[in-house]
Design a protein around this motif. Structure first.
Motif, short mmCIF file in Angstrom:
data_model
loop_
_atom_site.label_atom_id
_atom_site.label_comp_id
_atom_site.label_asym_id
_atom_site.label_seq_id
_atom_site.Cartn_x
_atom_site.Cartn_y
_atom_site.Cartn_z
N GLU A 89 0.40 15.67 5.11
CA GLU A 89 1.09 14.55 4.47
C GLU A 89 1.69 13.59 5.49
O GLU A 89 1.81 12.39 5.24
N LEU A 92 -0.67 10.88 6.29
CA LEU A 92 -0.70 9.81 5.29
C LEU A 92 0.51 8.88 5.45
O LEU A 92 0.37 7.66 5.42
N LEU A 93 1.69 9.48 5.62
CA LEU A 93 2.89 8.64 5.72
C LEU A 93 2.85 7.78 6.99
O LEU A 93 3.21 6.60 6.95
N ARG A 96 0.40 4.98 6.32
CA ARG A 96 1.00 3.93 5.48
C ARG A 96 1.88 3.03 6.32
O ARG A 96 1.83 1.80 6.22
N ARG A 106 0.58 0.63 -8.73
CA ARG A 106 0.01 1.77 -9.46
C ARG A 106 -0.09 1.45 -10.94
O ARG A 106 0.89 1.62 -11.68
N ARG A 134 5.76 0.17 -6.43
CA ARG A 134 6.60 1.13 -5.71
C ARG A 134 6.80 0.66 -4.28
O ARG A 134 5.82 0.42 -3.57
N TYR A 141 11.86 8.65 2.24
CA TYR A 141 10.64 9.06 2.93
C TYR A 141 10.70 8.78 4.43
O TYR A 141 10.10 9.50 5.22
N ASP A 248 7.43 7.28 -6.79
CA ASP A 248 6.56 8.46 -6.68
C ASP A 248 6.65 9.28 -7.97
O ASP A 248 5.63 9.68 -8.55
C1 IPM Z 1 1.68 9.99 -3.72
C2 IPM Z 1 1.81 11.36 -3.12
C3 IPM Z 1 2.36 11.23 -1.70
C4 IPM Z 1 3.72 10.58 -1.80
C5 IPM Z 1 2.42 12.55 -0.92
C6 IPM Z 1 1.07 13.23 -0.84
C7 IPM Z 1 3.00 12.36 0.46
O1 IPM Z 1 2.60 12.15 -3.92
O2 IPM Z 1 0.95 9.16 -3.13
O3 IPM Z 1 2.29 9.74 -4.76
O4 IPM Z 1 4.72 11.27 -2.04
O5 IPM Z 1 3.80 9.37 -1.63
#
Ligand code: IPM
Ligand code: MG
Length: 371
Positions: A89, A92-93, A96, A106, A134, A141, A248
């Motif tokens: 994770e 991903l963060l 981003r 979304r 969002r 985060y 989220d």
């Molecule tokens: C989302 C997911 C992510 C988040 C996780 C996987 C880090 O839940 O994209 O909603 O919390 O942003």
């Protein structure tokens, strides 16, 4: 139109759903005469295995040099014991943050052919069409300091920091107001201003920014009330603007309106490179078995064409193709409610049904233009 897309399949069901999104993008290339260049790179757990890091330098470099990034999912139980900054994770963060897309769009829509998939009554969800905006790069985060204190004398403790500055709130608020202009011109800003200072600032800034968008109606809701109203009366929402963690949580909740998390797509925009990903996670329990719903990934690809490439027609045609396939009664297993008249299809069957439906839609369009 030429586009350079970095593809990050990631973990779990990520590779399966991304394969189908690519199938549809390749169909778009051919049918509408575009040139898409795809460059596949590892991220998350897959990247930890291949390169020892959830976001290898080569992956990030490729992303930064492309027009858009299409990501599947990250996360694997294998890495549950790792510290937050070493887990998939974290890849991903960090991605981003590096790409800079601070506004995460979304959509949560009630699609007529699968209305029975929602546990909510048809007369509650019919026509519901919400866009959650969002904030993606602030709040809990990313707030510093943050720490897990394991060896404290009086037992373990941990903390995170929720911090927002006015500028971070203003830029995402502007995206929400602009998106509302393409829709029903209503923004609901969601916060917890009865308890949190960050939320008081949030409300103050959003109210100030709204003065520049006099044609948009703005209202405010506390997040707990919003969670309830979203289920009781989803039609009352148009654009929902909120901070990172609230967004989220609310976006997973909003999936109940659609009927399956597998349907939901997202776009992270506003930064150097736009990032597109389905909202569902890596779903390790069903990975590799053809059970995953690729429609969230395919809809994310449609969002990519709309937002990054301004190919509105192509995006709409993909969305129409998805509806056609659902109307014909084809469903992946997450949409199986045991009712008759449906055929349950695999991940790749669903992808090819959508690609075929798209070909028909495109053919009709070009035949019409030819006369
Ligand atoms: C989302 C997911 C992510 C988040 C996780 C996987 C880090 O839940 O994209 O909603 O919390 O942003
Ligand atoms: Mg989530």
């Amino acid at each position: 139109m030429k586009l350079k897309i970095t593809v990050l399949p990631g973990d779990g069901v990520g590779p399966e759903v991304i394969e189908q999104a690519l199938r549809v993008l390749k169909a778009v290339e051919e049918l509408y005469d575009h040139k898409f260049e795809f460059d596949e790179k590892p991220v998350g757990g897959a990247a930890i295995r291949q390169a020892g890091s959830p976001l290898p330098v080569a992956t990030l470099d490729a992303c930064l040099q492309s027009d858009a990034v299409l990501l599947g999912a990250v996360g694997s139980p294998e890495y549950d014991a790792l510290a937050p900054n070493e887990r998939p994770e974290a890849g991903l963060l960090n991605l981003r943050r590096a790409l800079g897309g601070y506004a995460n769009l979304r959509p949560a829509i009630s699609y007529r052919p699968i209305m029975d998939c929602s546990p909510l009554r048809a007369n509650v969800i019919e026509g519901a069409d919400i866009l959650i905006v969002r904030e993606l790069l602030g709040g809990l985060y990313f707030g510093e300091p943050r720490r897990f204190l394991r060896d404290a004398e009086d037992g373990a403790s941990a903390f995170n920091t929720m911090r927002y500055c006015a500028e971070e709130i203003e830029r995402v608020a502007r995206v929400a107001f602009v998106e509302a202009r393409r829709r029903r011109r209503k923004v609901t800003s969601v916060d917890k201003a009865n308890v949190l200072e960050t939320s008081q600032l949030w409300r103050e800034v959003v109210t100030r920014v709204s003065k520049d968008y006099a044609d948009i109606t703005l209202d405010h809701l506390y997040v707990d009330a919003c969670a309830m109203h979203m289920m009781m009366n989803p039609r009352k929402f148009d654009v929902v603007l909120t901070e990172n963690l609230f967004g989220d949580i609310l976006s997973d909740e909003a999936a109940a309106i659609t009927g399956s998390l597998g349907m939901l797509a997202s776009a992270s925009i506003g930064g150097a490179v736009d990032l597109y990903e389905p909202v569902h996670g890596s779903a390790p329990d069903i990975a590799g078995r053809g059970l995953a719903n690729p429609l969230g990934a395919i809809t994310s690809a449609a969002m990519l064409l709309r937002h990054t490439a301004c190919l509105e027609q192509e995006a709409q045609d993909i969305e129409e193709a998805i509806l056609t396939v659902l109307e014909a009664g084809h469903r992946t297993q997450d949409l199986d409610r045991g009712s008759s008249g449906h055929s349950i299809v695999t991940t790749s069957e669903m992808g090819s049904l959508v690609a075929d439906a798209l070909a028909e839609i495109a053919d009709r369009r070009f035949a019409y233009h030819a006369v």
